[in-house]
Design a protein around this motif. Structure first.
Motif, PDB file in Angstrom:
ATOM      1  N   LEU A  16      25.163  39.316   4.121  1.00  0.00           N
ATOM      2  CA  LEU A  16      24.541  38.062   4.522  1.00  0.00           C
ATOM      3  C   LEU A  16      23.293  37.832   3.668  1.00  0.00           C
ATOM      4  CD1 LEU A  16      24.832  38.507   8.396  1.00  0.00           C
ATOM      5  CD2 LEU A  16      26.065  36.808   7.036  1.00  0.00           C
ATOM      6  N   LEU A  17      23.276  36.743   2.923  1.00  0.00           N
ATOM      7  CA  LEU A  17      22.161  36.490   1.999  1.00  0.00           C
ATOM      8  C   LEU A  17      20.919  35.941   2.696  1.00  0.00           C
ATOM      9  CD1 LEU A  17      23.825  34.935  -1.179  1.00  0.00           C
ATOM     10  CD2 LEU A  17      23.058  37.286  -0.801  1.00  0.00           C
ATOM     11  N   GLY A  18      21.079  35.364   3.870  1.00  0.00           N
ATOM     12  CA  GLY A  18      19.957  34.689   4.514  1.00  0.00           C
ATOM     13  C   GLY A  18      20.001  33.215   4.162  1.00  0.00           C
ATOM     14  N   ILE A  19      18.914  32.694   3.579  1.00  0.00           N
ATOM     15  CA  ILE A  19      18.868  31.282   3.178  1.00  0.00           C
ATOM     16  C   ILE A  19      18.733  31.230   1.664  1.00  0.00           C
ATOM     17  CG2 ILE A  19      17.712  29.062   3.508  1.00  0.00           C
ATOM     18  CD1 ILE A  19      16.602  30.115   6.129  1.00  0.00           C
ATOM     19  N   PRO A  20      19.829  31.037   0.927  1.00  0.00           N
ATOM     20  CA  PRO A  20      19.779  31.023  -0.536  1.00  0.00           C
ATOM     21  C   PRO A  20      18.823  29.954  -1.054  1.00  0.00           C
ATOM     22  CG  PRO A  20      22.035  31.088   0.250  1.00  0.00           C
ATOM     23  CD  PRO A  20      21.185  30.839   1.439  1.00  0.00           C
ATOM     24  N   GLY A  21      18.017  30.344  -2.033  1.00  0.00           N
ATOM     25  CA  GLY A  21      17.039  29.430  -2.598  1.00  0.00           C
ATOM     26  C   GLY A  21      15.678  29.518  -1.937  1.00  0.00           C
ATOM     27  N   VAL A 175      30.189  38.228  -0.180  1.00  0.00           N
ATOM     28  CA  VAL A 175      28.836  37.752   0.096  1.00  0.00           C
ATOM     29  C   VAL A 175      28.898  36.422   0.845  1.00  0.00           C
ATOM     30  CG1 VAL A 175      26.649  37.010  -0.926  1.00  0.00           C
ATOM     31  CG2 VAL A 175      27.933  38.897  -1.954  1.00  0.00           C
ATOM     32  N   ILE A 176      28.215  36.351   1.972  1.00  0.00           N
ATOM     33  CA  ILE A 176      28.175  35.147   2.803  1.00  0.00           C
ATOM     34  C   ILE A 176      26.798  34.511   2.657  1.00  0.00           C
ATOM     35  CG2 ILE A 176      28.397  34.216   5.136  1.00  0.00           C
ATOM     36  CD1 ILE A 176      30.032  36.722   5.848  1.00  0.00           C
ATOM     37  N   SER A 177      26.754  33.269   2.176  1.00  0.00           N
ATOM     38  CA  SER A 177      25.482  32.568   2.010  1.00  0.00           C
ATOM     39  C   SER A 177      25.058  31.957   3.352  1.00  0.00           C
ATOM     40  CB  SER A 177      25.623  31.470   0.937  1.00  0.00           C
ATOM     41  OG  SER A 177      25.933  32.036  -0.302  1.00  0.00           O
ATOM     42  N   HIS A 178      24.592  32.837   4.213  1.00  0.00           N
ATOM     43  CA  HIS A 178      24.209  32.394   5.562  1.00  0.00           C
ATOM     44  C   HIS A 178      23.360  33.482   6.204  1.00  0.00           C
ATOM     45  CE1 HIS A 178      24.416  29.847   9.042  1.00  0.00           C
ATOM     46  NE2 HIS A 178      25.444  29.148   8.576  1.00  0.00           N
ATOM     47  N   SER A 260      26.158  20.257  11.845  1.00  0.00           N
ATOM     48  CA  SER A 260      26.571  21.507  11.212  1.00  0.00           C
ATOM     49  C   SER A 260      28.083  21.552  11.042  1.00  0.00           C
ATOM     50  CB  SER A 260      26.094  22.694  12.067  1.00  0.00           C
ATOM     51  OG  SER A 260      26.537  23.915  11.514  1.00  0.00           O
ATOM     52  N   PHE A 261      28.812  21.158  12.092  1.00  0.00           N
ATOM     53  CA  PHE A 261      30.280  21.191  12.052  1.00  0.00           C
ATOM     54  C   PHE A 261      30.824  20.257  10.972  1.00  0.00           C
ATOM     55  CE2 PHE A 261      34.340  19.381  13.369  1.00  0.00           C
ATOM     56  CZ  PHE A 261      35.103  20.517  13.576  1.00  0.00           C
ATOM     57  N   LEU A 262      30.345  19.014  10.941  1.00  0.00           N
ATOM     58  CA  LEU A 262      30.878  18.027  10.005  1.00  0.00           C
ATOM     59  C   LEU A 262      30.466  18.319   8.565  1.00  0.00           C
ATOM     60  CD1 LEU A 262      30.315  14.795  12.127  1.00  0.00           C
ATOM     61  CD2 LEU A 262      32.487  15.970  11.697  1.00  0.00           C
ATOM     62  N   SER A 263      29.225  18.765   8.361  1.00  0.00           N
ATOM     63  CA  SER A 263      28.770  19.039   6.996  1.00  0.00           C
ATOM     64  C   SER A 263      29.505  20.232   6.400  1.00  0.00           C
ATOM     65  CB  SER A 263      27.257  19.286   6.976  1.00  0.00           C
ATOM     66  OG  SER A 263      26.924  20.473   7.676  1.00  0.00           O
ATOM     67  N   HIS A 264      29.853  21.222   7.221  1.00  0.00           N
ATOM     68  CA  HIS A 264      30.569  22.408   6.732  1.00  0.00           C
ATOM     69  C   HIS A 264      31.979  22.055   6.291  1.00  0.00           C
ATOM     70  CE1 HIS A 264      30.460  26.554   5.926  1.00  0.00           C
ATOM     71  NE2 HIS A 264      29.796  26.945   6.980  1.00  0.00           N
ATOM     72  N   HIS A 272      20.742  25.337   1.486  1.00  0.00           N
ATOM     73  CA  HIS A 272      19.630  25.749   2.328  1.00  0.00           C
ATOM     74  C   HIS A 272      19.396  24.759   3.475  1.00  0.00           C
ATOM     75  CE1 HIS A 272      17.699  23.041  -0.585  1.00  0.00           C
ATOM     76  NE2 HIS A 272      16.754  22.841   0.322  1.00  0.00           N
ATOM     77  N   ILE A 273      19.695  23.466   3.246  1.00  0.00           N
ATOM     78  CA  ILE A 273      19.564  22.465   4.313  1.00  0.00           C
ATOM     79  C   ILE A 273      20.616  22.717   5.385  1.00  0.00           C
ATOM     80  CG2 ILE A 273      19.708  20.015   4.884  1.00  0.00           C
ATOM     81  CD1 ILE A 273      17.215  20.728   3.346  1.00  0.00           C
ATOM     82  N   HIS A 274      21.852  22.961   4.934  1.00  0.00           N
ATOM     83  CA  HIS A 274      22.923  23.228   5.903  1.00  0.00           C
ATOM     84  C   HIS A 274      22.616  24.461   6.745  1.00  0.00           C
ATOM     85  CE1 HIS A 274      26.804  23.992   7.704  1.00  0.00           C
ATOM     86  NE2 HIS A 274      26.737  25.213   7.215  1.00  0.00           N
ATOM     87  N   ILE A 275      22.131  25.525   6.104  1.00  0.00           N
ATOM     88  CA  ILE A 275      21.864  26.768   6.832  1.00  0.00           C
ATOM     89  C   ILE A 275      20.701  26.594   7.801  1.00  0.00           C
ATOM     90  CG2 ILE A 275      21.151  29.179   6.570  1.00  0.00           C
ATOM     91  CD1 ILE A 275      22.717  29.126   3.879  1.00  0.00           C
TER      92      ILE A 275
END
Length: 313
Positions: A16-21, A175-178, A260-264, A272-275
């Protein structure tokens, strides 16, 4: 050779990367996250204790409150401790079983929360539109059955998710960007046809949160129609005040959840906005729900002040 290939395609851990960027700001971001988590634990714990120890609060509305508070406690504890470990200690590895368990708990519990909100809307509908039969319709036995039905619906419909994900091959990356494991985040890592899984996920989302939201809106249209037909201005004000806390909580829950559901699935939002929005979805409702109910529900507010030793002004 086959065993080696299986191990490669089905990793024992994900990262889990956390919040990329925003890696440089992880420590600073952790401060409000930790504060919100502590508030969630204290607020929901206090709400549950007050409802449990006060017999006068053993009514349908407050029992549904307590179910929602318990779900809030579990969902925040499912996500926040691991997120804080990523921010503070860079402990990014998560075992596959723990990742799948996190996915099941997050999605099943948010589905249950949606169901509890529908139950609360139904309770307000009966209380305002048919007050003389409220106690006869919503007995403790009926409330228990509704609660059990909501829990079973979430567990049964979301139960297949971790088993389906476990069978997928992950040949692209581990790797999960979350900041936490999410169903669509893992689906996007798979190197297999996931059309059926995506369709099933959409169907479940519509049959649970989507349908709940439609029924909640419908129930409040009927409630408002009944309220504005009341002859007394005081009666209208009291009824609207009673519903106000429910509407606030539903807006806090459904707004980031749908975004969150629709943007994913359909949007192109910066990662980073989505997360951050996805974290709001699991952070803010558990913190705000007890605050909203505590402030806007007089009987809970008075009881909380009594427990804290504060005399109401």
């Amino acid at each position: 050779m086959a065993t080696s290939n299986w191990t490669t395609l089905h990793p024992s851990t994900f990262i889990l990367l956390g919040i990329p960027g925003l890696e440089a700001a992880h420590v600073w971001i952790s401060i409000p996250f930790c504060f919100i988590y502590i508030l969630s634990l204290l607020g929901n714990g206090l709400l549950l204790a007050v409802i449990k120890t006060e017999p006068s609060l053993h009514e349908p509305m407050y029992l549904f409150f307590s179910m929602l508070a318990l779900a809030d406690l579990v969902i925040s504890t499912t996500t926040l401790p691991k997120t804080l470990c990523i921010f503070w200690f860079r402990d990014q590895a998560i075992h596959t079983s723990a990742c799948l368990a996190q996915i099941f708990l997050i999605h099943s519990l948010t589905t249950m929360e949606s169901g509890f909100m529908l139950a609360m809307a139904f309770d307000r509908y009966v209380a305002i539109c048919n007050p003389l039969r409220h106690s006869a319709i919503l007995t403790n036995r009926v409330v228990a059955k509704i609660g059990l039905g909501v829990v079973m619906r979430g567990a049964v419909l979301l139960g297949p998710h971790p088993f389906l994900l476990k069978q997928l091959p992950y040949c692209r990356t581990h790797v999960i960007s979350h900041t936490y494991c999410e169903f669509m985040a893992l689906v996007k890592l798979a190197c297999a046809d996931t059309t059926v899984m995506r369709a099933y996920s959409l169907l479940v989302a519509f049959l649970t949160a989507g349908l709940d939201f439609i029924l909640v809106v419908l129930s409040y249209i009927l409630i408002l129609r009944a309220v504005f037909s009341l002859p007394s201005k005081d009666a209208r004000h009291k009824s609207l005040s009673t519903c106000g806390s429910h509407i606030c909580v539903m807006l806090v829950f459904y707004t980031p959840a749908f975004f969150s559901f629709l943007s994913h699935r359909f949007g192109h939002v910066a990662p980073h906005i989505h997360i951050l929005i996805a974290n709001m979805y699991v952070l803010f409702p558990p913190m705000l729900n007890p605050i909203i109910y505590g402030v806007r529900t007089p009987r809970i507010r008075q009881r909380v002040l009594h427990v804290l030793g504060i005399k109401p002004s």
